[in-house]
Design a protein around this motif. Structure first.
Motif, mmCIF file in Angstrom:
data_model
loop_
_atom_site.group_PDB
_atom_site.id
_atom_site.type_symbol
_atom_site.label_atom_id
_atom_site.label_comp_id
_atom_site.label_asym_id
_atom_site.label_seq_id
_atom_site.Cartn_x
_atom_site.Cartn_y
_atom_site.Cartn_z
ATOM 1 N N ASP A 151 -4.920 1.949 0.211
ATOM 2 C CA ASP A 151 -3.874 1.632 -0.667
ATOM 3 C C ASP A 151 -3.952 0.206 -0.829
ATOM 4 O O ASP A 151 -3.571 -0.224 -1.918
ATOM 5 C CB ASP A 151 -2.786 2.041 0.240
ATOM 6 N N LEU A 152 -4.552 -0.693 0.021
ATOM 7 C CA LEU A 152 -4.480 -2.145 -0.197
ATOM 8 C C LEU A 152 -5.470 -2.620 -1.188
ATOM 9 O O LEU A 152 -5.347 -3.042 -1.976
ATOM 10 C CB LEU A 152 -5.056 -2.658 1.229
ATOM 11 N N ASN A 153 -6.615 -1.493 -1.336
ATOM 12 C CA ASN A 153 -7.763 -1.778 -2.412
ATOM 13 C C ASN A 153 -7.173 -1.546 -3.538
ATOM 14 O O ASN A 153 -7.278 -2.166 -4.826
ATOM 15 C CB ASN A 153 -8.790 -0.852 -2.209
ATOM 16 N N ASP A 154 -6.133 -0.515 -3.998
ATOM 17 C CA ASP A 154 -5.502 0.068 -4.989
ATOM 18 C C ASP A 154 -4.410 -1.322 -5.377
ATOM 19 O O ASP A 154 -3.933 -1.057 -6.571
ATOM 20 C CB ASP A 154 -4.614 1.389 -4.955
ATOM 21 N N ASP A 155 -3.802 -1.737 -4.274
ATOM 22 C CA ASP A 155 -2.619 -2.843 -4.750
ATOM 23 C C ASP A 155 -2.705 -3.962 -3.877
ATOM 24 O O ASP A 155 -2.324 -3.930 -2.636
ATOM 25 C CB ASP A 155 -1.217 -2.128 -4.507
ATOM 26 N N ASN A 156 -3.433 -5.186 -4.290
ATOM 27 C CA ASN A 156 -3.334 -6.152 -3.615
ATOM 28 C C ASN A 156 -2.433 -7.083 -3.420
ATOM 29 O O ASN A 156 -2.189 -8.110 -2.905
ATOM 30 C CB ASN A 156 -4.489 -7.143 -4.181
ATOM 31 N N THR A 157 -1.108 -6.385 -3.799
ATOM 32 C CA THR A 157 0.349 -7.045 -3.495
ATOM 33 C C THR A 157 0.988 -6.189 -2.461
ATOM 34 O O THR A 157 2.243 -6.556 -1.916
ATOM 35 C CB THR A 157 1.270 -7.246 -4.763
ATOM 36 N N LEU A 158 0.370 -5.377 -1.833
ATOM 37 C CA LEU A 158 0.714 -4.395 -0.925
ATOM 38 C C LEU A 158 1.723 -5.222 0.288
ATOM 39 O O LEU A 158 2.595 -4.768 0.622
ATOM 40 C CB LEU A 158 -0.078 -3.254 -0.549
ATOM 41 N N ILE A 159 0.760 -5.976 0.856
ATOM 42 C CA ILE A 159 1.372 -6.697 1.944
ATOM 43 C C ILE A 159 2.517 -7.705 1.754
ATOM 44 O O ILE A 159 3.604 -7.637 2.408
ATOM 45 C CB ILE A 159 0.227 -7.753 2.450
ATOM 46 N N ASN A 160 2.499 -8.444 0.549
ATOM 47 C CA ASN A 160 3.657 -9.129 0.002
ATOM 48 C C ASN A 160 4.934 -8.131 -0.161
ATOM 49 O O ASN A 160 6.082 -8.537 0.345
ATOM 50 C CB ASN A 160 3.075 -9.654 -1.417
ATOM 51 N N LYS A 161 4.625 -7.115 -0.637
ATOM 52 C CA LYS A 161 5.893 -6.219 -0.855
ATOM 53 C C LYS A 161 6.246 -5.603 0.687
ATOM 54 O O LYS A 161 7.513 -5.505 0.664
ATOM 55 C CB LYS A 161 5.337 -4.816 -1.476
ATOM 56 N N LEU A 162 5.309 -5.227 1.468
ATOM 57 C CA LEU A 162 5.974 -4.729 2.748
ATOM 58 C C LEU A 162 7.065 -6.143 3.458
ATOM 59 O O LEU A 162 8.004 -5.749 4.186
ATOM 60 C CB LEU A 162 4.879 -4.510 3.643
ATOM 61 N N ILE A 163 6.294 -7.219 3.400
ATOM 62 C CA ILE A 163 6.892 -8.440 4.054
ATOM 63 C C ILE A 163 8.377 -8.515 3.403
ATOM 64 O O ILE A 163 9.453 -8.726 4.199
ATOM 65 C CB ILE A 163 6.079 -9.484 4.021
#
Length: 169
Positions: A151-163
């Protein structure tokens, strides 16, 4: 025996036989009492803080750097009871667990009977362990997000979105 005499364990054949016998007893459950003692000892060692060394993956380090760039204080290898959690953001009461697809047998990629050679467990056994950890974290009142490698490989903004999801609360 006199000093310098070899004992039976210095003999490779005897060591191998002894090792195989112990493995058979361990696998059969005959040594469950020893496993329990070892497990309880390890848990107490973690609780007391005596065990501090934890392996962090390259991706976990990258996640921590990204969160710090966003201006948040981060604790890595955060302890909840006997479990070590990957990332904790105190101001959001948020724990982020990074699950490698292979190491945690991502259900999108592996069936329950898949045997993980490195962990010597089936995918189902790994999922049960992870579920117990998740339940403990939630029971202790923490917010929790699981981030899968793919999921992180597919979306490199994932952490930003979670936070942002938790920062908006």
């Amino acid at each position: 025996k006199a000093i310098g005499d070899k004992n039976s364990m210095s003999n490779l054949v005897w060591r191998k036989k002894s090792s195989n016998n112990l493995k058979k007893k361990w696998d059969s459950g005959e040594m469950e009492h020893a496993r329990k003692i070892m497990s309880d000892t390890m848990k107490e060692t973690r609780r007391s803080g005596k065990l501090k060394s934890v392996i962090r993956s390259k991706k976990e380090k990258e996640i921590i750097v990204e969160i710090k760039k966003m201006g948040y204080a981060v604790k890595h290898s955060f302890k909840v009871d006997t479990k070590i959690c990957d990332v904790f953001i105190p101001t959001l009461n948020l724990i982020i667990e990074y699950n490698g697809d292979y190491w945690h047998c991502n259900p999108k990629k592996y069936g329950p009977d898949y045997f993980n050679q490195k962990k010597q467990k089936t995918a189902k056994e790994l999922w049960e362990y992870d579920k117990n950890k998740i339940d403990l974290i939630k029971e202790k009142g923490y917010n929790l997000e699981i981030v899968w490698e793919s999921d992180l490989n597919d979306d490199n903004t994932l952490i930003n979105k979670l936070i942002k999801k938790y920062d908006a609360k």
